[in-house]
Design a protein around this motif. Structure first.
Motif, PDB file in Angstrom:
ATOM      1  N   UNK A  38      34.312  35.616  30.475  1.00  0.00           N
ATOM      2  CA  UNK A  38      35.726  35.417  30.753  1.00  0.00           C
ATOM      3  C   UNK A  38      36.316  34.457  29.735  1.00  0.00           C
ATOM      4  N   UNK A  41      42.481  32.749  29.951  1.00  0.00           N
ATOM      5  CA  UNK A  41      43.677  33.544  30.188  1.00  0.00           C
ATOM      6  C   UNK A  41      43.426  35.028  30.381  1.00  0.00           C
ATOM      7  N   UNK A  42      42.158  35.410  30.490  1.00  0.00           N
ATOM      8  CA  UNK A  42      41.845  36.829  30.636  1.00  0.00           C
ATOM      9  C   UNK A  42      40.955  37.062  31.859  1.00  0.00           C
ATOM     10  N   UNK A  43      40.839  38.323  32.222  1.00  0.00           N
ATOM     11  CA  UNK A  43      39.932  38.679  33.293  1.00  0.00           C
ATOM     12  C   UNK A  43      38.504  38.758  32.790  1.00  0.00           C
ATOM     13  N   UNK A  44      37.524  38.681  33.701  1.00  0.00           N
ATOM     14  CA  UNK A  44      36.125  38.818  33.283  1.00  0.00           C
ATOM     15  C   UNK A  44      35.881  40.172  32.623  1.00  0.00           C
TER      16      UNK A  44
ATOM     17  N   UNK B  90      42.484  38.577  40.702  1.00  0.00           N
ATOM     18  CA  UNK B  90      42.022  39.654  39.830  1.00  0.00           C
ATOM     19  C   UNK B  90      41.770  40.913  40.640  1.00  0.00           C
ATOM     20  N   UNK B 107      37.995  44.577  34.991  1.00  0.00           N
ATOM     21  CA  UNK B 107      38.949  43.666  35.619  1.00  0.00           C
ATOM     22  C   UNK B 107      40.321  43.772  34.975  1.00  0.00           C
ATOM     23  N   UNK B 108      41.339  43.505  35.778  1.00  0.00           N
ATOM     24  CA  UNK B 108      42.669  43.332  35.229  1.00  0.00           C
ATOM     25  C   UNK B 108      42.799  41.962  34.577  1.00  0.00           C
TER      26      UNK B 108
END
Lengths: 112, 116
Positions: A38, A41-44, B90, B107-108
């Protein structure tokens, strides 16, 4: 009462060195394991997975090792780059569970 | 591009005002799930869905609702948001194989919700 938050384990490595991120999982019967990355600022993001009938699996610059005897999972990153800086989560899928259980994560910082 | 799309990315709302966070995937995945991420507590599952019209509670479902009327969409509904629902949310999706989900989730990008 007051709750105490857990500190995220951290690992700092020099650019170009190999990184090893460790994870202890909870259920000895878990049969599927995944590593996620991760970035801030982002998703996993899925990195690599391994089933319990294996003890090692390799991807591009990454290797996952599974030691079922001690319920331990590790992620090895070869020639670590600045773009590898992120939080890394291991996850396990216990049998008869329709979900995965995520570990607390390890923050990897790469020193240029 | 194969992806999970969440909207909005950021939301500030007031206590008690109903809101919906949308989630849509274009990969024809059967399995979809919502997680919240809080410092020191990691990723905790709120609700999940094994397929259309099939939903089930995760670890922290209180205060949330979901629906799965179409395969691609899995909205998260907060009927009466409270400050303790301030979090990073998420949505995730995956294929199922042999009846069990393939847990290589996609994931988003996340929705940061603040309830004041």
């Amino acid at each position: 009462g007051e709750s105490v938050g857990l500190h995220l384990p951290t690992l700092s490595v020099q650019e170009g060195d190999n990184s090893i991120i460790n994870c202890a999982y909870s259920n000895s019967a878990s049969d599927y394991f995944i590593w996620y990355k991760q970035e801030s600022g982002k998703g996993p993001q899925f990195i690599i997975d391994i089933r319990s009938n294996m003890d090692k699996r390799q991807g591009q610059r990454v290797t996952v090792l599974l030691n079922k005897t001690v319920k331990h999972l590790s992620l090895q990153i070869a020639a670590t780059q600045p773009g590898d800086s992120a939080v890394y989560f291991c996850a396990e899928n216990p049998p008869h569970y329709d979900k995965v259980i995520f570990g607390p994560g390890t923050s990897l910082s790469v020193i240029p | 591009e194969a992806q999970v799309t969440q909207n909005p990315r950021y939301l500030i709302t007031v206590t008690g005002k109903k809101l919906t966070v949308t989630c849509s995937q274009n990969m024809n995945h059967e399995y979809m799930s919502w997680y919240r991420q809080d410092p020191g507590l990691g990723l905790r599952q709120i609700y999940y869905s094994m397929n259309v019209e099939v939903t089930d509670k995760g670890d922290v479902p209180e205060g949330y609702k979901v629906s799965r009327k179409e395969k691609r969409n899995f909205p998260l509904i907060l009927e009466s948001p409270s400050p303790n629902q301030t979090s990073l949310y998420f949505c995730a999706s995956s294929f199922r194989s042999g009846g069990a989900p393939n847990y290589g989730y996609t994931f988003g990008s996340g929705t940061r919700l603040t309830v004041v």
